[in-house]
Design a protein around this motif. Structure first.
Motif, PDB file in Angstrom:
ATOM      1  N   LYS A   1      48.313  41.001  40.563  1.00 41.88           N
ATOM      2  CA  LYS A   1      47.898  41.835  39.432  1.00 41.88           C
ATOM      3  C   LYS A   1      48.382  41.291  38.088  1.00 41.88           C
ATOM      4  N   THR A   2      49.681  41.033  37.993  1.00 43.23           N
ATOM      5  CA  THR A   2      50.255  40.607  36.712  1.00 43.23           C
ATOM      6  C   THR A   2      49.620  39.311  36.221  1.00 43.23           C
ATOM      7  N   GLY A   3      49.476  38.333  37.108  1.00 40.81           N
ATOM      8  CA  GLY A   3      48.923  37.044  36.716  1.00 40.81           C
ATOM      9  C   GLY A   3      47.460  37.118  36.326  1.00 40.81           C
ATOM     10  N   VAL A   4      46.660  37.825  37.126  1.00 45.93           N
ATOM     11  CA  VAL A   4      45.215  37.897  36.878  1.00 45.93           C
ATOM     12  C   VAL A   4      44.911  38.700  35.619  1.00 45.93           C
ATOM     13  N   LEU A   5      45.492  39.894  35.510  1.00 43.46           N
ATOM     14  CA  LEU A   5      45.250  40.711  34.322  1.00 43.46           C
ATOM     15  C   LEU A   5      45.883  40.077  33.087  1.00 43.46           C
ATOM     16  N   GLY A   6      47.007  39.413  33.279  1.00 47.36           N
ATOM     17  CA  GLY A   6      47.653  38.740  32.156  1.00 47.36           C
ATOM     18  C   GLY A   6      46.793  37.621  31.602  1.00 47.36           C
ATOM     19  N   ALA A   7      46.208  36.823  32.497  1.00 46.34           N
ATOM     20  CA  ALA A   7      45.344  35.718  32.072  1.00 46.34           C
ATOM     21  C   ALA A   7      44.122  36.246  31.326  1.00 46.34           C
ATOM     22  N   ALA A   8      43.522  37.328  31.862  1.00 45.31           N
ATOM     23  CA  ALA A   8      42.359  37.923  31.195  1.00 45.31           C
ATOM     24  C   ALA A   8      42.756  38.517  29.848  1.00 45.31           C
ATOM     25  N   GLY A   9      43.960  39.082  29.779  1.00 47.17           N
ATOM     26  CA  GLY A   9      44.437  39.653  28.527  1.00 47.17           C
ATOM     27  C   GLY A   9      44.667  38.597  27.466  1.00 47.17           C
ATOM     28  N   ILE A  10      45.175  37.443  27.885  1.00 47.84           N
ATOM     29  CA  ILE A  10      45.387  36.346  26.939  1.00 47.84           C
ATOM     30  C   ILE A  10      44.066  35.904  26.325  1.00 47.84           C
ATOM     31  N   MET A  11      43.008  35.885  27.141  1.00 50.38           N
ATOM     32  CA  MET A  11      41.685  35.496  26.631  1.00 50.38           C
ATOM     33  C   MET A  11      41.245  36.421  25.497  1.00 50.38           C
ATOM     34  N   GLN A  12      41.607  37.705  25.605  1.00 48.15           N
ATOM     35  CA  GLN A  12      41.201  38.668  24.585  1.00 48.15           C
ATOM     36  C   GLN A  12      41.926  38.433  23.256  1.00 48.15           C
ATOM     37  N   THR A  13      43.082  37.783  23.312  1.00 47.54           N
ATOM     38  CA  THR A  13      43.854  37.570  22.083  1.00 47.54           C
ATOM     39  C   THR A  13      43.413  36.323  21.322  1.00 47.54           C
ATOM     40  N   ILE A  14      42.632  35.459  21.982  1.00 48.62           N
ATOM     41  CA  ILE A  14      42.183  34.226  21.333  1.00 48.62           C
ATOM     42  C   ILE A  14      40.948  34.536  20.489  1.00 48.62           C
TER      43      ILE A  14
END
Length: 217
Positions: free
Chosen positions: A57-70
């Motif tokens: 959960k942490t890795g997958v949602l974290g990676a998707a969340g990082i995409m939103q910040t770019i």
């Protein structure tokens, strides 16, 4: 420039460019459609996976969340070396921006299902797959659809940036209006995009009502 002149420009530009507006709208819809199809397939699948494998959960949602910040333009820039300039890059970037709301809502919707309901399904002899497709997903549909609606509306706005990489769409008019200082051209791209966003919101709201079990409406 007063508002009257802006609307006069809009009317004039619409008369001159109406066929181009229709073509640009069609391209805009295709960019959003194909990116959303990919996003729904991948994000819902990943959302289901992280409910079954919590350590992901942490890795997958974290990676998707990082995409939103770019920033959107930066994502387009990163995609160009991979897909080149044009439609493929725009679809890839929009796809990445759509993942988080759909994936997060899929995870939340499934995890929010009452454990007692799941236990009752197990007591009836249902397999894990049957519980997923006959119990969890139907009950999670309202939350999943909310994520899809959010992603679709965001994509309509982000798709206007596709003009910067030669992918077309309604952003062409906005970009042209900015470079030429013609407010009417900016509105010629912005108004159809806003209408399209409202139409998608209405469409997915109707789909949500149609797919939600009657007891949950």
């Amino acid at each position: 420039m007063n508002n009257l002149n802006i609307w006069q420009q809009l009317v004039e530009q619409t008369k001159l460019r109406w066929p181009e507006v229709l073509e640009a709208t069609s391209i805009h819809i295709q960019l959003v459609f194909f990116s959303m199809i990919l996003a729904v397939l991948i994000a819902v699948t990943l959302g289901i996976v992280i409910t079954r494998v919590p350590k992901l959960k942490t890795g997958v949602l974290g990676a998707a969340g990082i995409m939103q910040t770019i920033p959107s333009l930066a994502v387009l820039g990163f995609m160009i070396p991979i897909f080149g300039i044009g439609v493929k890059t725009a679809i890839a970037a929009l796809f990445l921006y759509s993942l988080l709301p759909i994936m997060r809502n899929t995870y939340t919707g499934i995890k929010d299902v009452d454990p007692a309901t799941i236990e009752a399904a197990k007591g009836m002899g249902m397999t894990s797959m049957q519980i997923l497709f006959k119990v969890e997903l139907p009950l999670a549909i309202p939350i999943i659809m909310a994520g899809i609606r959010t992603a679709a509306v965001i994509n309509v706005g982000n798709a206007t940036l596709a003009a910067f990489i030669g992918a077309g769409g309604l952003g062409d008019f906005i970009f042209l209006g900015i470079t030429r200082g013609i407010d009417g051209l900016i509105l010629l791209g912005a108004i159809p995009a806003a209408i399209l966003a409202i139409a998608l919101e209405t469409f997915f709201s109707a789909v949500e009502r149609w797919t939600t079990p009657k007891g949950l409406r």
